[in-house]
Design a protein around this motif. Structure first.
Motif, PDB file in Angstrom:
ATOM      1  N   ILE A 119      -3.754  11.407  -8.908  1.00  0.00           N
ATOM      2  CA  ILE A 119      -3.479  10.272  -8.038  1.00  0.00           C
ATOM      3  C   ILE A 119      -4.336   9.074  -8.448  1.00  0.00           C
ATOM      4  O   ILE A 119      -3.856   7.943  -8.531  1.00  0.00           O
ATOM      5  CB  ILE A 119      -3.736  10.654  -6.563  1.00  0.00           C
ATOM      6  N   ALA A 120      -5.617   9.333  -8.723  1.00  0.00           N
ATOM      7  CA  ALA A 120      -6.532   8.261  -9.114  1.00  0.00           C
ATOM      8  C   ALA A 120      -6.109   7.605 -10.428  1.00  0.00           C
ATOM      9  O   ALA A 120      -6.205   6.381 -10.580  1.00  0.00           O
ATOM     10  CB  ALA A 120      -7.954   8.808  -9.228  1.00  0.00           C
TER      11      ALA A 120
ATOM     12  N   ILE B 178       2.754   9.519  -7.298  1.00  0.00           N
ATOM     13  CA  ILE B 178       2.466   8.097  -7.118  1.00  0.00           C
ATOM     14  C   ILE B 178       3.417   7.252  -7.961  1.00  0.00           C
ATOM     15  O   ILE B 178       3.963   6.235  -7.491  1.00  0.00           O
ATOM     16  CB  ILE B 178       1.008   7.781  -7.495  1.00  0.00           C
TER      17      ILE B 178
ATOM     18  N   TYR C 111      -0.229  12.596 -10.240  1.00  0.00           N
ATOM     19  CA  TYR C 111       0.136  11.413 -11.026  1.00  0.00           C
ATOM     20  C   TYR C 111       1.617  11.067 -10.829  1.00  0.00           C
ATOM     21  O   TYR C 111       1.967   9.919 -10.536  1.00  0.00           O
ATOM     22  CB  TYR C 111      -0.151  11.682 -12.500  1.00  0.00           C
TER      23      TYR C 111
ATOM     24  N   ALA D 127      -2.636  -0.746 -10.533  1.00  0.00           N
ATOM     25  CA  ALA D 127      -3.480  -1.745  -9.859  1.00  0.00           C
ATOM     26  C   ALA D 127      -3.070  -3.171 -10.230  1.00  0.00           C
ATOM     27  O   ALA D 127      -3.183  -4.088  -9.413  1.00  0.00           O
ATOM     28  CB  ALA D 127      -4.947  -1.517 -10.200  1.00  0.00           C
TER      29      ALA D 127
ATOM     30  N   THR E 257       0.839  -1.203   0.000  1.00  0.00           N
ATOM     31  CA  THR E 257       0.000   0.000   0.000  1.00  0.00           C
ATOM     32  C   THR E 257       0.870   1.247   0.000  1.00  0.00           C
ATOM     33  O   THR E 257       1.853   1.324   0.726  1.00  0.00           O
ATOM     34  CB  THR E 257      -0.912   0.032   1.246  1.00  0.00           C
TER      35      THR E 257
ATOM     36  N   LYS F 198      -2.065  -0.930  -3.665  1.00  0.00           N
ATOM     37  CA  LYS F 198      -3.211  -0.103  -3.322  1.00  0.00           C
ATOM     38  C   LYS F 198      -2.745   1.289  -2.895  1.00  0.00           C
ATOM     39  O   LYS F 198      -1.595   1.480  -2.499  1.00  0.00           O
ATOM     40  CB  LYS F 198      -4.012  -0.751  -2.191  1.00  0.00           C
ATOM     41  N   VAL F 199      -3.655   2.242  -2.978  1.00  0.00           N
ATOM     42  CA  VAL F 199      -3.388   3.601  -2.507  1.00  0.00           C
ATOM     43  C   VAL F 199      -4.399   3.937  -1.418  1.00  0.00           C
ATOM     44  O   VAL F 199      -5.612   3.842  -1.633  1.00  0.00           O
ATOM     45  CB  VAL F 199      -3.480   4.629  -3.653  1.00  0.00           C
ATOM     46  N   LYS F 200      -3.898   4.301  -0.256  1.00  0.00           N
ATOM     47  CA  LYS F 200      -4.749   4.694   0.856  1.00  0.00           C
ATOM     48  C   LYS F 200      -4.633   6.197   1.074  1.00  0.00           C
ATOM     49  O   LYS F 200      -3.575   6.696   1.443  1.00  0.00           O
ATOM     50  CB  LYS F 200      -4.326   3.944   2.131  1.00  0.00           C
ATOM     51  N   LYS F 201      -5.737   6.935   0.815  1.00  0.00           N
ATOM     52  CA  LYS F 201      -5.715   8.396   0.925  1.00  0.00           C
ATOM     53  C   LYS F 201      -6.297   8.857   2.257  1.00  0.00           C
ATOM     54  O   LYS F 201      -7.318   8.358   2.717  1.00  0.00           O
ATOM     55  CB  LYS F 201      -6.505   9.041  -0.219  1.00  0.00           C
TER      56      LYS F 201
ATOM     57  N   GLN G  40      -3.153   5.459  -9.703  1.00  0.00           N
ATOM     58  CA  GLN G  40      -3.632   4.305  -8.932  1.00  0.00           C
ATOM     59  C   GLN G  40      -4.237   3.259  -9.864  1.00  0.00           C
ATOM     60  O   GLN G  40      -4.011   2.057  -9.709  1.00  0.00           O
ATOM     61  CB  GLN G  40      -4.664   4.771  -7.911  1.00  0.00           C
ATOM     62  N   GLU G  41      -4.990   3.715 -10.834  1.00  0.00           N
ATOM     63  CA  GLU G  41      -5.603   2.805 -11.809  1.00  0.00           C
ATOM     64  C   GLU G  41      -4.536   2.059 -12.613  1.00  0.00           C
ATOM     65  O   GLU G  41      -4.655   0.859 -12.863  1.00  0.00           O
ATOM     66  CB  GLU G  41      -6.493   3.625 -12.751  1.00  0.00           C
TER      67      GLU G  41
END
Length: 342
Positions: A83-84, A311, A308, A91, A63, A96-99, A87-88
């Motif tokens: 970030i999303a 991450i 982006y 994957a 994570t 995983k990414v925990k915000k 994260q995609e």
């Protein structure tokens, strides 16, 4: 056929564990052995086994923790989209990414949030840190545990980190100072609305702005510098008070969040189009202020790219053991006016 750690170990005359330590920058190996191992790995064009790493990640639950002071600040909407997107893309490696999103600049709350993420056994940390020695000490502790730290959008002094992704704030402030100097032909009394003196980027913007006007525009005077804490209500109150108590002010520089609240005060006082206003970023509301001529220009900083790239920086370290070419990965300072918003 892919080169293995075992092959490198045999050629270097060391154990597989020693090779693993060198290739993953864990230390504890003599300089001579490290140099030999890296040379052999390079000569054999060694690449990490990505399938094996993906499998290992799926088994141990890798994570990346993300801690951002985004509450109430629309600028971060695009940062979070970046970030999303990253994260995609990662994957498939079972990462995983925990915000965790905070509001304001409370040191104790940020320390608590960092500890929460570490307790979740994160493998990397992306953070917009408060520039405080207590936070710096905690982040150095995190880094010393082998958890790479990337500072996002805001930097901090006195820490070891994988890298910083964000704006060159000094140049952002310098750009705003030059814009105001040209727009006002070097004659103005300006009020500065910053976010928080606890945030390194905010203070650097103010410093850059003042450098330019002191060196190039001696007839521009700074009336006051006030904090808004990126809060629209506080920015509204500070702007209104500033303008009512300083009738000579004919320009404003908003160099952090809270711009919507500040503009609300400008409109209520009937000062729209009477003041020269420079802001930062290009949220939807700021675009409207530019179209309407309320704001003259804004200095942007590529928020999507910031989220982006931060991450991906941690991902590249975890999967490829890749270090960034530079510690500070600056996004571009972009000047926008109503004609180039799209």
């Amino acid at each position: 056929m892919a080169v293995t750690i075992r092959q490198i170990a045999e050629l270097a005359g060391v154990s597989r564990g020693t090779v693993d330590r060198v290739l993953n920058n864990r230390g504890g190996v003599s300089q001579e052995a490290e140099k030999t191992i890296k040379r052999i790995a390079k000569e054999l064009n060694y690449k990490p086994n990505l399938m094996a790493k993906a499998l290992a990640n799926s088994q141990k639950g890798t994570t990346i923790g993300v801690l951002v002071n985004s509450g109430g600040n629309p600028f971060f909407d695009k940062v979070l989209l970046g970030i999303a997107k990253a994260q995609e893309e990662i994957a498939g490696f079972h990462i995983k990414v925990k915000k965790v999103e905070l509001t304001g600049y409370n040191i104790e709350k940020q320390l608590y949030a960092i500890n929460q993420l570490v307790d979740l056994q994160i493998s990397g940390l992306v953070i917009t840190p408060i520039n405080d020695s207590t936070i710096a000490e905690k982040l150095n502790e995190v880094n010393n545990k082998g958890i790479p730290v990337v500072t996002l959008n805001a930097d901090i002094t006195g820490i070891e980190k994988l890298g910083f992704v964000g704006c060159n704030y000094e140049k952002s402030g310098q750009t705003a100072g030059e814009l105001l100097g040209q727009i006002t032909q070097g004659n103005a009394t300006v009020g500065i609305l910053t976010g928080s003196n606890k945030m390194l980027g905010h203070t650097m913007r103010v410093d850059g702005f003042q450098q330019v006007i002191e060196q190039s525009y001696p007839n521009i005077t700074v009336a006051r510098i006030l904090e808004t804490f990126d809060d629209d209500q506080i920015a509204y109150e500070q702007t209104k008070k500033l303008l009512l108590e300083n009738q000579s002010i004919n320009a404003l520089y908003y160099c952090a969040g809270g711009i919507d609240g500040g503009i609300k005060a400008v409109l209520e006082l009937g000062y729209a189009h009477k003041l020269k206003i420079i802001t930062v970023d290009d949220t939807d509301n700021i675009k409207q202020y530019l179209y309407q001529g309320i704001v003259n220009a804004t200095v942007c900083q590529q928020p999507f790219k910031q989220g982006y790239d931060a991450i991906k920086l941690v991902f590249n370290k975890l999967i490829y053991n890749q270090l960034p070419e530079k510690k500070h990965l600056y996004t571009q300072n972009e000047i926008k006016v109503k004609f180039n918003l799209d």
